[in-house]
Design a protein around this motif. Structure first.
Motif, PDB file in Angstrom:
ATOM      1  N   ASP A   6       0.850  -1.184   0.000  1.00  0.00           N
ATOM      2  CA  ASP A   6       0.000   0.000   0.000  1.00  0.00           C
ATOM      3  C   ASP A   6       0.889   1.239   0.000  1.00  0.00           C
ATOM      4  O   ASP A   6       1.211   1.780   1.060  1.00  0.00           O
ATOM      5  CB  ASP A   6      -0.897  -0.044   1.251  1.00  0.00           C
ATOM      6  N   THR A  26      -1.460  -1.108  -4.147  1.00  0.00           N
ATOM      7  CA  THR A  26      -2.621  -0.210  -4.058  1.00  0.00           C
ATOM      8  C   THR A  26      -2.105   1.201  -3.781  1.00  0.00           C
ATOM      9  O   THR A  26      -1.198   1.388  -2.972  1.00  0.00           O
ATOM     10  CB  THR A  26      -3.606  -0.630  -2.952  1.00  0.00           C
ATOM     11  N   LEU A  31      -1.518   8.833  -0.873  1.00  0.00           N
ATOM     12  CA  LEU A  31      -0.201   8.200  -1.054  1.00  0.00           C
ATOM     13  C   LEU A  31       0.554   8.854  -2.215  1.00  0.00           C
ATOM     14  O   LEU A  31       1.752   9.104  -2.117  1.00  0.00           O
ATOM     15  CB  LEU A  31      -0.364   6.692  -1.286  1.00  0.00           C
ATOM     16  N   LYS A  83      -9.641   2.157  -8.888  1.00  0.00           N
ATOM     17  CA  LYS A  83     -10.235   2.294  -7.559  1.00  0.00           C
ATOM     18  C   LYS A  83     -11.372   3.305  -7.630  1.00  0.00           C
ATOM     19  O   LYS A  83     -11.181   4.454  -8.055  1.00  0.00           O
ATOM     20  CB  LYS A  83      -9.168   2.798  -6.589  1.00  0.00           C
ATOM     21  N   PHE A 129     -11.723  -0.781   5.015  1.00  0.00           N
ATOM     22  CA  PHE A 129     -10.643  -0.016   5.676  1.00  0.00           C
ATOM     23  C   PHE A 129     -10.641  -0.327   7.183  1.00  0.00           C
ATOM     24  O   PHE A 129     -11.317   0.338   7.973  1.00  0.00           O
ATOM     25  CB  PHE A 129     -10.869   1.486   5.460  1.00  0.00           C
ATOM     26  N   ARG A 132      -9.075   2.318  10.001  1.00  0.00           N
ATOM     27  CA  ARG A 132      -9.901   3.512  10.260  1.00  0.00           C
ATOM     28  C   ARG A 132     -11.125   3.150  11.094  1.00  0.00           C
ATOM     29  O   ARG A 132     -11.665   4.001  11.810  1.00  0.00           O
ATOM     30  CB  ARG A 132     -10.319   4.178   8.939  1.00  0.00           C
ATOM     31  N   ALA A 163      -7.680  -3.528   3.806  1.00  0.00           N
ATOM     32  CA  ALA A 163      -6.915  -2.281   3.636  1.00  0.00           C
ATOM     33  C   ALA A 163      -6.889  -1.481   4.933  1.00  0.00           C
ATOM     34  O   ALA A 163      -7.564  -1.835   5.899  1.00  0.00           O
ATOM     35  CB  ALA A 163      -7.538  -1.458   2.514  1.00  0.00           C
ATOM     36  N   SER A 164      -6.092  -0.412   4.898  1.00  0.00           N
ATOM     37  CA  SER A 164      -5.878   0.419   6.094  1.00  0.00           C
ATOM     38  C   SER A 164      -5.302  -0.440   7.222  1.00  0.00           C
ATOM     39  O   SER A 164      -5.723  -0.366   8.366  1.00  0.00           O
ATOM     40  CB  SER A 164      -7.203   1.096   6.498  1.00  0.00           C
ATOM     41  N   ARG A 166      -2.517  -1.455   9.830  1.00  0.00           N
ATOM     42  CA  ARG A 166      -1.597  -0.618  10.611  1.00  0.00           C
ATOM     43  C   ARG A 166      -0.510  -1.412  11.308  1.00  0.00           C
ATOM     44  O   ARG A 166       0.453  -0.851  11.799  1.00  0.00           O
ATOM     45  CB  ARG A 166      -2.392   0.150  11.681  1.00  0.00           C
TER      46      ARG A 166
HETATM   47  O1  G3P Z   1      -5.439   1.045   1.241  1.00  0.00           O
HETATM   48  C1  G3P Z   1      -6.079   2.020   2.000  1.00  0.00           C
HETATM   49  C2  G3P Z   1      -5.101   2.754   2.826  1.00  0.00           C
HETATM   50  O2  G3P Z   1      -4.184   3.449   2.040  1.00  0.00           O
HETATM   51  C3  G3P Z   1      -5.700   3.640   3.857  1.00  0.00           C
HETATM   52  O3  G3P Z   1      -4.880   3.543   4.931  1.00  0.00           O
HETATM   53  O4  G3P Z   1      -3.794   4.224   6.994  1.00  0.00           O
HETATM   54  O5  G3P Z   1      -4.839   5.951   5.492  1.00  0.00           O
HETATM   55  O6  G3P Z   1      -6.260   4.391   6.812  1.00  0.00           O
HETATM   56  P1  G3P Z   1      -4.952   4.594   6.127  1.00  0.00           P
END
Ligand code: G3P
Length: 214
Positions: A6, A26, A31, A83, A129, A132, A163-164, A166
């Protein structure tokens, strides 16, 4: 289980590829903004260094604009996946793009029925996600579990990208649930291989080896 990285950072992608831990990439506008370069140039480079699917996000928020942007991005590489945010306009775009054979990844999913709707529209991937959701004191991984049950109940071919992410525990939980893919930031990808007892063990072996050699 597939590991995606990611990030929009080409150096991180190359390092991940050398580690053999990158089945796909991704990205998202946040990003890409961190790279402080022309986004088209960054996208072109990512598409050329990676064989697997690369998710590229549309900026438009209306169906027509999303479809136009998606067609342009899809023309940049055979591995491009578009996406699309989980909105009413987005779902209409996914339906159109799916009929045209363009692969989509429906992003910003925060509850299981959103994933069901995306799958019904013909999405190739859905991206719940997790981090989050955890951030607001709810259990992100519960959403993944529900989505996997729904997709299995109706035999959807749509794949689930957790995704998301951590931390390594998120990857462990995704694997235990049988999620198709985890998309992992570079720092977490590196952490996956580490354990302090491994380091202590190596240090002790080397010390003991030195003692026989003396
Ligand atoms: O793939 C989704 C990701 O980039 C979001 O991550 O850490 O911003 O919640 P984050």
């Amino acid at each position: 289980m597939k590991f995606f990285i990611d990030t929009a950072n080409v150096e991180e992608i190359k390092k991940g590829l050398e580690m053999g831990l990158v089945d796909g990439v991704t990205t998202n506008p946040t990003l890409l903004s961190k790279e402080k370069k022309n986004p088209d140039a960054v996208i072109g480079e990512i598409l050329s260094v990676v064989d697997g699917p690369v998710s590229l996000e549309v900026i438009a928020t209306d169906t027509k604009g999303m479809c136009e942007e998606a067609r342009r991005l899809a023309s940049l590489g055979t591995n491009a996946v578009i996406k699309i945010p989980m909105t009413e306009e987005g779902i209409k775009a996914v339906r159109t793009l799916s009929r045209e054979g363009i692969k989509t990844n429906v992003t910003l999913i925060f509850q299981p029925v959103q994933a069901l709707i995306a799958a019904k529209a013909g999405a190739t991937y859905v991206s719940p996600f997790i981090g989050r959701i955890d951030d607001i004191s709810l259990r992100g991984m519960d959403i993944v579990e529900d989505i996997l049950v729904i997709f299995s109940n109706y035999m959807f071919e749509t794949e689930v990208i957790v995704a998301s992410i951590r931390n390594p525990l998120h990857v462990l939980q995704a694997a235990l649930l049988g999620a198709d893919i985890a998309t992992i930031p570079f720092n977490v990808l590196k952490q996956l291989m580490n354990h302090p007892l491994t380091d202590i063990g190596i240090e002790r072996f080397l010390k003991d080896w030195q003692s026989i050699k003396k």
